[in-house]
Scaffold this motif. Sequence first.
Motif, PDB file in Angstrom:
ATOM      1  N   HIS A 649     -38.998  16.506  -2.561  1.00 52.20           N
ATOM      2  CA  HIS A 649     -38.581  17.411  -3.621  1.00 52.20           C
ATOM      3  C   HIS A 649     -37.093  17.675  -3.434  1.00 52.20           C
ATOM      4  O   HIS A 649     -36.558  17.554  -2.317  1.00 52.20           O
ATOM      5  N   TYR A 650     -36.433  18.050  -4.500  1.00 53.92           N
ATOM      6  CA  TYR A 650     -34.982  18.206  -4.460  1.00 53.92           C
ATOM      7  C   TYR A 650     -34.603  19.584  -5.000  1.00 53.92           C
ATOM      8  O   TYR A 650     -35.078  20.002  -6.070  1.00 53.92           O
ATOM      9  N   GLN A 651     -33.737  20.311  -4.264  1.00 55.04           N
ATOM     10  CA  GLN A 651     -33.259  21.622  -4.711  1.00 55.04           C
ATOM     11  C   GLN A 651     -31.754  21.542  -4.944  1.00 55.04           C
ATOM     12  O   GLN A 651     -31.004  21.149  -4.047  1.00 55.04           O
ATOM     13  N   ALA A 664     -27.769  17.918  -4.400  1.00 54.25           N
ATOM     14  CA  ALA A 664     -29.195  18.241  -4.319  1.00 54.25           C
ATOM     15  C   ALA A 664     -29.647  17.999  -2.887  1.00 54.25           C
ATOM     16  O   ALA A 664     -29.302  16.977  -2.288  1.00 54.25           O
ATOM     17  N   GLU A 665     -30.415  18.959  -2.343  1.00 54.37           N
ATOM     18  CA  GLU A 665     -30.924  18.824  -0.970  1.00 54.37           C
ATOM     19  C   GLU A 665     -32.315  18.215  -1.016  1.00 54.37           C
ATOM     20  O   GLU A 665     -33.203  18.702  -1.717  1.00 54.37           O
ATOM     21  N   LEU A 667     -35.857  17.595   0.361  1.00 50.45           N
ATOM     22  CA  LEU A 667     -36.795  18.339   1.195  1.00 50.45           C
ATOM     23  C   LEU A 667     -38.129  17.600   1.204  1.00 50.45           C
ATOM     24  O   LEU A 667     -38.705  17.332   0.144  1.00 50.45           O
ATOM     25  N   ARG A 669     -42.084  16.775   1.732  1.00 51.56           N
ATOM     26  CA  ARG A 669     -43.399  17.390   1.573  1.00 51.56           C
ATOM     27  C   ARG A 669     -44.451  16.379   2.039  1.00 51.56           C
ATOM     28  O   ARG A 669     -44.221  15.175   2.029  1.00 51.56           O
ATOM     29  N   GLU A 843     -27.629  30.286   0.895  1.00 53.84           N
ATOM     30  CA  GLU A 843     -28.959  29.795   0.560  1.00 53.84           C
ATOM     31  C   GLU A 843     -29.916  30.975   0.393  1.00 53.84           C
ATOM     32  O   GLU A 843     -29.678  32.073   0.908  1.00 53.84           O
ATOM     33  N   GLN A 863     -27.594  28.291  -3.484  1.00 50.05           N
ATOM     34  CA  GLN A 863     -28.827  27.512  -3.574  1.00 50.05           C
ATOM     35  C   GLN A 863     -29.984  28.491  -3.482  1.00 50.05           C
ATOM     36  O   GLN A 863     -29.974  29.389  -2.641  1.00 50.05           O
ATOM     37  N   ARG A 869     -36.276  26.188  -7.999  1.00 53.27           N
ATOM     38  CA  ARG A 869     -37.059  25.868  -6.810  1.00 53.27           C
ATOM     39  C   ARG A 869     -36.901  24.368  -6.494  1.00 53.27           C
ATOM     40  O   ARG A 869     -36.435  23.615  -7.361  1.00 53.27           O
ATOM     41  N   PRO A 870     -37.269  23.914  -5.310  1.00 53.97           N
ATOM     42  CA  PRO A 870     -37.302  22.468  -5.057  1.00 53.97           C
ATOM     43  C   PRO A 870     -38.238  21.779  -6.033  1.00 53.97           C
ATOM     44  O   PRO A 870     -39.365  22.238  -6.258  1.00 53.97           O
ATOM     45  N   LYS A 871     -37.797  20.685  -6.617  1.00 53.03           N
ATOM     46  CA  LYS A 871     -38.548  20.025  -7.677  1.00 53.03           C
ATOM     47  C   LYS A 871     -38.703  18.538  -7.394  1.00 53.03           C
ATOM     48  O   LYS A 871     -37.882  17.945  -6.679  1.00 53.03           O
TER      49      LYS A 871
END
Length: 892
Positions: A649-651, A664-665, A667, A669, A843, A863, A869-871
Amino acid sequence: MQQQKFDQQRIGLVAGAIMIVVAILAGAMVFYVMERHAENLLRSSLQSSLQGHVALATSEIRRSFQKGMTVATRPFLMDQLQHVDMHDGDGTALGALNRGAQSFLATGLSAVALFARDGQELAHAGSFTQQPVLTVPINLPGHVQLLFKDRFFLRADLNIMKTGRVVGRVVTETPLSTLSGMFMGVRRSGKTAELALCASSGANMHCFPTTLNPHVMTLPKRSSKGVPLPMVYALEGATGFSITRDYRHQNVVAAYSPIGDLGLGMVLKTDSAELYAPVWNQLRYLLPLMAGILAVALFLLRWQLSPLVLGLVRSERKARDAIMRLQDSENRVRAVLENVDEGIVSISATGKIELVNPGAERMFGYSSGELTGKNVSILMPEPYHSEHDGYLERYLRTGEAHVIGIGREVTAQRSNGESFPIDLRVSEYYLTGRRQFIGTIRDTTERKAAEAKILHLAHYDALTDLPNRRLVQDRIQQTIAWAQRAGIQFAVMFVDLDKFKNINDILGHNAGDQLLQMVAQRLTESLRADDTVGRQGGDEFIVLLASLSTAEDSARVAQKILDALSAPFVINGLGVRTGASIGIAIYPQDGDDIETLLKNSDTAMYHAKEAGRSNYQFFAQEMNAVAAEHSLLESGLREAIGRDELLLHYQPLVNIANGNIVAAEALVRWNHPELGLIAPARFIPVAEDSGMIVPVGDWVLRHACSQLKQWREQGVPLPRMIVNLSPRQFRQKYLVQNFVQILKETGVDPHWLGLEVTENVIMENPEEAIAVLGELKALGIELSLDDFGTGYSSLSYLKRFPIDKLKIDQSFVRDITTDADDEGLVAAIIVMAHQLNIRVVAEGVETGAQLAFLREHGCDEYQGYFFSRPKPATDLRAILSTLNSISNTIST
């Protein structure tokens, strides 16, 4: 008469035939022995000589390389090269470099050349070898080559580094006189003796001029029949001896060996014909001599003496044989008595010593004259000394004995009063009607010591001399049995050192071993005499508190251990700090057998680690569920990558000033087939503890880069992808090379990538962290210091870290609108970072008020859930495309 003559002829023929057969067999055996002896001598000589050549060659090459390394690490040259670089060819620095280069010729170098960072030659001394006939690379750091032109040279091309940056380059050349002289010396070893030195090149070998061949050779590794040449084994790292055909198709005996790990092989050989030539020369003389002896023997057999003489000879021979047998028997008995290691003592029926062999003299420290005529009790300590005569008298009177014919272990006494153990066997016999006794004695001192040592090694750890796992478990079992009878409780504590692997990796295994020994000593000093501390293995220890009044007593001991281990350990002049996480299981409530107590104390120890390390935890039943989940996640995580269960997922990170998405970070899952979507907070710690974080981190980097490349090709405007770097990843030896390889495979420009590292990780070894971050920064990767404010960064280091961004931890951002302390802290971090030319990212931004505060105080980026949210990738792409459309509309 005729029958006797016939018998004599038949005996003569049989004897002659036997003599001929024996002579032929003896000759064949002599030839075989001489042949094998010559081969073994040559094998030993070749291997010994080759190992000497290999040792000399390895030593000279490494010494020559070290001379080049000495030049490359000379601080004076680093400073002058940097001075030339900064002052653009300052004549003073160039003169100093030329003088410095000239001075190195006195160290044995034949040529030195110094180059600026851009490759321009700045200084030169000596003469480099021009157009060598052969050049091969050497497995040493930098660019190192072995050259040959009339003799051997080692050329090293090395970078000159200062503070992790290349400031220049040095090329050195050193003559290898010892290596060159080896080939001349081998010529004196024989006409066909040959020493060869080669390097591998694909299916072929490049060989320097040998003793027999003055030219450079390029040879295939196998003969025309597919048989490997001896040099092939040497180049593959093997050492040995073979009888085969060489490159000349001659039968040879050859010894081969690699030259260390330098990528070279060496072979010393000689032709088989030269090996066996001395044997065949001796055979020319041996065969005529044997033939002459046979002829004489057959002639004597033909002309035998008369039967009367034969009879007299037979009689005389029988008498002489009987005498010789008697003498031989006496000599054998004497030889046995004088040469056996066992002591032999003969005594009379009254206990007087009549005979002592040399073995007994050596064993007891007496001479034969000092013992003969003395009572045998002189060889016995008390109480055996006083009881011996009474025992012997009872045996002679009653015939009852517990010693005769039975071996037993007893204690004896030397002349100096020292007692020692022996194995004793007493035999009874009669000589000329007199009763005699013989004692056969074996000194078992060494055997007893060896048995004691073996017993100790079987139950104690070789490094710390603490009880090992087996002995600790045995003592726990004994304590359980005693506690059941006495109705008391005791404790088992599982002690695991904190950050021991880091110390081992940074300071080396020798320092790690010293630390374990010091920890063992402090643990021992922290316990009572009847308690036990043992080494479980690695950096784990087991403590058995043999008796407790209350369970809380174990907590006091655990705290005492933590206090003892918190003090610094001095290793090689350095102060090293460690701590421990301790798990406590109490008998009988936490288990009534060894396995349960150890398992539950181990479980409690892991909870101590999760609670922040350097603390102790009592076992609680709910810990088993957590431990079971930990085990389930660890086993599943090992297969998650292969089963494609991980996803990203990317935030977004948003520029506060203009509202644009700047990065974009990524993350990770985990979509578990049974447990569903698992949050990172559950499985990332498991991955970190088990080491799986390294392949998981590589997977994240590879897929994040691939996604960024795909978006770029589709026109999606994402300036940068940010990936988190775990502690274990950061400590990898080949971290930078691994990143370069993944970026190359995915086609991502390093300037498109950002890395986040927590401050606690880089502060474990700041100097090494600065070097690693410098290499990543040099690639063009943006570096962020994550969770800033939660660790222990020193400002003196912070200004040296080559970082681009500070990420303020969300624990400070959460209350910036309600907590004055957090307000002041966040504002101070922003000001400090900007003074250091470092951008600031906040953050965990969840409200408009928080964002307004950050905008007011000049924070650069944020952020959090307030923006997004992370998507998944598809959702983030839609956001990026929408923002891009809005931006294009505004611009038009």
